[in-house]
Structure formats: C-alpha cells, structure tokens
Design an enzyme around this catalytic site. Structure first.
Site, short mmCIF file in Angstrom:
data_model
loop_
_atom_site.label_atom_id
_atom_site.label_comp_id
_atom_site.label_asym_id
_atom_site.label_seq_id
_atom_site.Cartn_x
_atom_site.Cartn_y
_atom_site.Cartn_z
N ASP A 1 125.47 -7.98 86.05
CA ASP A 1 124.64 -9.16 86.29
C ASP A 1 124.67 -9.57 87.76
OD1 ASP A 1 127.40 -9.91 85.89
OD2 ASP A 1 126.77 -12.00 85.78
N GLU B 1 129.51 -11.72 84.54
CA GLU B 1 130.65 -12.02 85.40
C GLU B 1 130.42 -13.29 86.20
OE1 GLU B 1 132.99 -11.79 89.23
OE2 GLU B 1 130.82 -11.89 88.91
#
Length: 485
Positions: A79, A146
């Site tokens: 991400d 994350e």
C-alpha cells in the site's frame, strides 16, 4: 498507459515499478494489487499464499549450492499513502499514477509516488523473475495496509516461513542500515458538536493555511515542519482575542502518518466587520509566516468570502473547545534519545482533523522507542479529551523493533556494503514505524535489518525516488543474497 520508465529500466526493476503504479493501491484498497502479485506468482510457477488480509507470500527455492544456506525473507508493503496537490483531480481509488522522469528522479504528477513502499515490491519481483541469480530460499512477504496501522503484518501467519534472516526494504537512505525502529499507536479524540443558527446580516469567510512542506510524521518529524491544522488553530485563537466570530466548519489532513500541509476553517462574522476581520487575520498570519521564513518558505494564508451563506455554526463552547484542543495538545518531537545521538525517541502528530457525524475528530499518531512513554502520551491525550467533554479511543498499536547487540545478518550486510561501496555503512535506528517489530515478535529468532534507496519527501506530492540509487541498492541486495551461505 504508456510506459514512461522503459528508457531507464534496469534489470526489470522499473518495469515492475511502473506496472504496480498503474494499479490503485492506497491503504484500504488492496484487492487489485494483491491479486496482481498472485498472478505474478502463478506466471512464474512460484509457491504462494494469499491470506484473508490480502498479504501475499511468494516462495522461491534455493539455487544450486545454496540448499543449506539460511532462508531469507524479503519484506515490504504493497500500500501507499495517497496525497495530492489541491489542484489535482486524481482519483486514487480508480486511477493509476502519472509517472514523470525528472533528471535522476522519478516522481508522480501532482501526487505521491508510492516509492514507499513500491520499490520493495519492484525489487522483489525483479529478483523472483531472474533465474540467473544465486540465492538461498527466498520468502517474499508483501503486506497490506502498513500505512494505516500495519494491519497486514499484525494479521500475518508466519508459520509457513522458515527464514532466519529478514531484509526489510522500507527505508529511504542509501548507505544506511537500520536495526531498530519506534513503536506507535493512533489516538482519536472525538468531540460531539452542538450548533446554533446563524442570523441574517452575517458573512462566511474561508481561511486556508497552505503551502507547507508536510512529510512523513515519523521520518521527518524532527525537521521543524509546521502542522497546518495547528497553525490554523493558532490563528483562530489569536483572532478570538479581538474579534467576534462563529466557527461553522474545519478540516485538515487526510492521513494520520503525514504532517498536515493544508487546513481550512469557515468562520462567520457580521457583514459590517468583514474588512476588519480579514485585516486582523492577515496581520496574525504575517506574524506567523515571518517566524517560518526558513523552515516553511512557501507558507500562505488565504481568506476569501464564501458565496453560500452559512445557516448554522458551532456553539461558542464547541468553538472554544476545538481551538483549545488544537493549540494545547502535544505536537512534534517530545523527547530525543539519550542513547543514539540525533534520534527522536518520542513524538506525536495530529494528522487528521475532520467533522464526522456531528462530531469533530482529532486523530493523532504517537510514536516512541519506549512503550511506557508511548502510553504516557496517549494518556495525556485522553486527559485532554476528558477536560473538554470529548471521547478518546486508542487503537492500531504496534511494537517497537528493538536493537539486537549481536546480529550476523547486520555484519554480513556491512561486509558486502564495504566491498561494493568501498566505505563503511551507517548503522543506526529510525523513529518511523516499521513492520519489523511486529514480525520479530512473531518470529522470535529472526535476524532483521532494513535498507532502501534514496527517496525524498515521502507522504507528500513532492515524493521522489532516485533512479541511480535504486539501481545501486538493487545490486547491493543481489550481492547480499549471493553472500548468504
């Protein structure tokens, strides 16, 4: 989409970086990028696992002569932080990034680049696709979300993993070997709002703080960057000393882990006082901007009259509580490390200020190398919340990655670095949070280091990735894998 990076491609790194850049992959929007990684694994006949959190593990067995070498994890996250210029119409949910080559750098047009941590994904795919490399068993672990609390790493099942070493590629300075990182948590203060009607004969004014640098709330919190929401609170506090106004809207920032670059408040004043109020805001703003000449040279404050009339505003009590929270809550570097010179030990950043369901939310990212101090800061935020009749919620807590005095993997990386670069690497810690702490708790004996190529201004639309550094660090990673026997 045209292949902008073809001309600079090196061992397929930029080929894969461009492919993942074509896939929307902001935190919380992981399905497409996770499925892309699964498709890659299938195409290359790799063993893979895609779990319920959309984490992807890909395994490539050791090459000849490395069967007895310790397995190694190559780890990063899929991400990215989605930030854009106020003038950009980019839709992060549906559109890929518009990549630009700018000298020795890659950037995106008006948005974050996602080099954090797209470079780890690109490295991993380039390595897995190259059958000429020599390496031990590779266990590539690419996690999700994350940037919003490390949910992927928290949910990761490490039982299929056999590795003794882990190479995390989520750092932004070539030549630096990281061996420790801060832990963190999110704290949200929620203040219920009460409203009052706005009488006729008033004018709404929109105050916008803009032009601030922003940045990563961990890695760049020590760089004396101003938080736009807090600056806006300061303006409102000073304005309230001499002028009557109501507050009808306020917001700033969209990510808890980014220092807020822009913030906006809508105030309501008597029509006959508009010029006086605008003049007072300009005076207050000029004083603050003069303070920021060096640290925030592009800081601006704009005040414009709104065409639409405000029908209601927050009560004076709510307005005062909002301003109180903005200017009194802790922000920035709180404690410097006594053990490592120049390292931030504890900090806090208010990344999101917004109105949700008739309540104003203040979202804070708390980081610390010390678990006890992290909770002290959280307790302080809770105390402040209670003092204004607000609620407080702590969530998304993750542990610090603790320093290991003995590390064979760290020694190996230092030796390979000296051979490639003909100098010593810098071995240090970082204040930003890394998934290393979570994974080290799950895999007690794992030996972890973190590295990465040069990047700048991550978590901002000015984010850029150094091309030449990306190539050198890739060769360094390949040499490290070959040296593991």
């Amino acid at each position: 989409m045209s292949k902008v990076l073809n001309e600079i491609d090196y061992k397929n790194i930029f080929k894969y970086f461009e492919e993942i850049s074509e896939i929307p992959r902001g935190s919380g929007n992981m399905q497409a990028i996770s499925d892309y990684l699964v498709s890659f694994a299938k195409e290359h006949n790799l063993e893979y696992i895609q779990d319920e959190f959309l984490n992807v593990i890909m395994i490539k067995e050791a090459t000849s002569g490395y069967e007895n070498a310790p397995a190694v994890i190559i780890q990063g996250h899929m991400d990215m932080v989605c930030e854009k210029d106020s003038s950009s119409n980019h839709d992060f949910e549906k559109e890929g990034l518009e990549l630009v080559i700018d000298g020795d750098y890659i950037r995106a047009n008006g948005t974050t680049l996602g080099g954090d941590d797209g470079v780890a994904v690109a490295y991993a795919l380039a390595i897995l696709s190259d059958d000429t490399l020599k390496h031990p068993r590779l266990e590539v672990v690419i996690t999700t979300d994350e940037e919003t609390g490390m949910d992927g790493a928290i949910g990761l099942d490490t039982s299929p993993l056999k590795a003794k070493y882990m190479l995390n590629i989520d750092s932004e300075d070539e030549g630096v070997i990281l061996c420790s990182s801060a832990g963190g948590l999110n704290g949200t203060v929620t203040l219920p709002l009460q409203y009052e009607d706005v009488t006729d004969g008033n004018q709404a004014l929109k105050i916008t703080v803009k032009g601030l640098k922003g940045g990563h709330s961990g890695a760049e919190i020590h760089k004396n960057r101003t938080n736009a929401s807090i600056m806006l609170g300061r303006i409102l506090m000073k304005l309230g000393k001499t002028k009557e106004f109501a507050l009808s809207d306020i917001f700033g920032g969209t990510k808890h882990n980014a220092i807020t670059r822009e913030a906006v408040a809508t105030i309501v004043v008597a029509s006959n006082l508009v010029d006086d109020v605008k003049s007072e805001i300009e005076t207050i703003s000029s004083e603050i901007i003069d303070e920021l000449t060096t640290s925030e040279p592009d800081a601006k404050v704009e005040v414009v009259a709104c065409n639409d009339k405000a029908a209601k505003a927050f009560t004076k009590d709510c307005k005062d509580k909002i301003i109180y929270m903005l200017v009194t809550a802790p922000y920035g570097v709180l404690v410097m490390s006594s053990d490592i010179e120049g390292l931030v030990e504890s900090s806090v950043n208010m990344g999101i200020l917004r109105i949700v369901n008739d309540a104003v939310e203040f979202n804070y990212s708390v980081r610390s190398s010390l678990n006890s101090y992290k909770h002290f800061v959280s307790d302080k935020l809770e105390l402040l919340a209670k003092s204004i009749g607000a609620n407080y919620l702590m969530d998304s807590e993750y542990p610090a990655w603790e320093y290991k005095k003995e590390s064979k993997f760290r020694e190996l990386l230092a030796d390979v670095f000296k051979k490639q670069y003909n100098r010593e690497p810098e071995v240090t810690a970082i204040h930003a949070g890394l998934e290393c702490g979570i994974i080290s708790e799950k895999m007690e004996d794992i030996d972890i280091v973190s590295i990465g190529p040069d990047m700048a201004d991550i978590h901002t639309p000015k984010e850029r990735l150094c091309i030449s550094s990306t190539k050198r660090v890739y060769d360094y990673v390949v040499a490290v894998l070959e040296a593991i026997k």
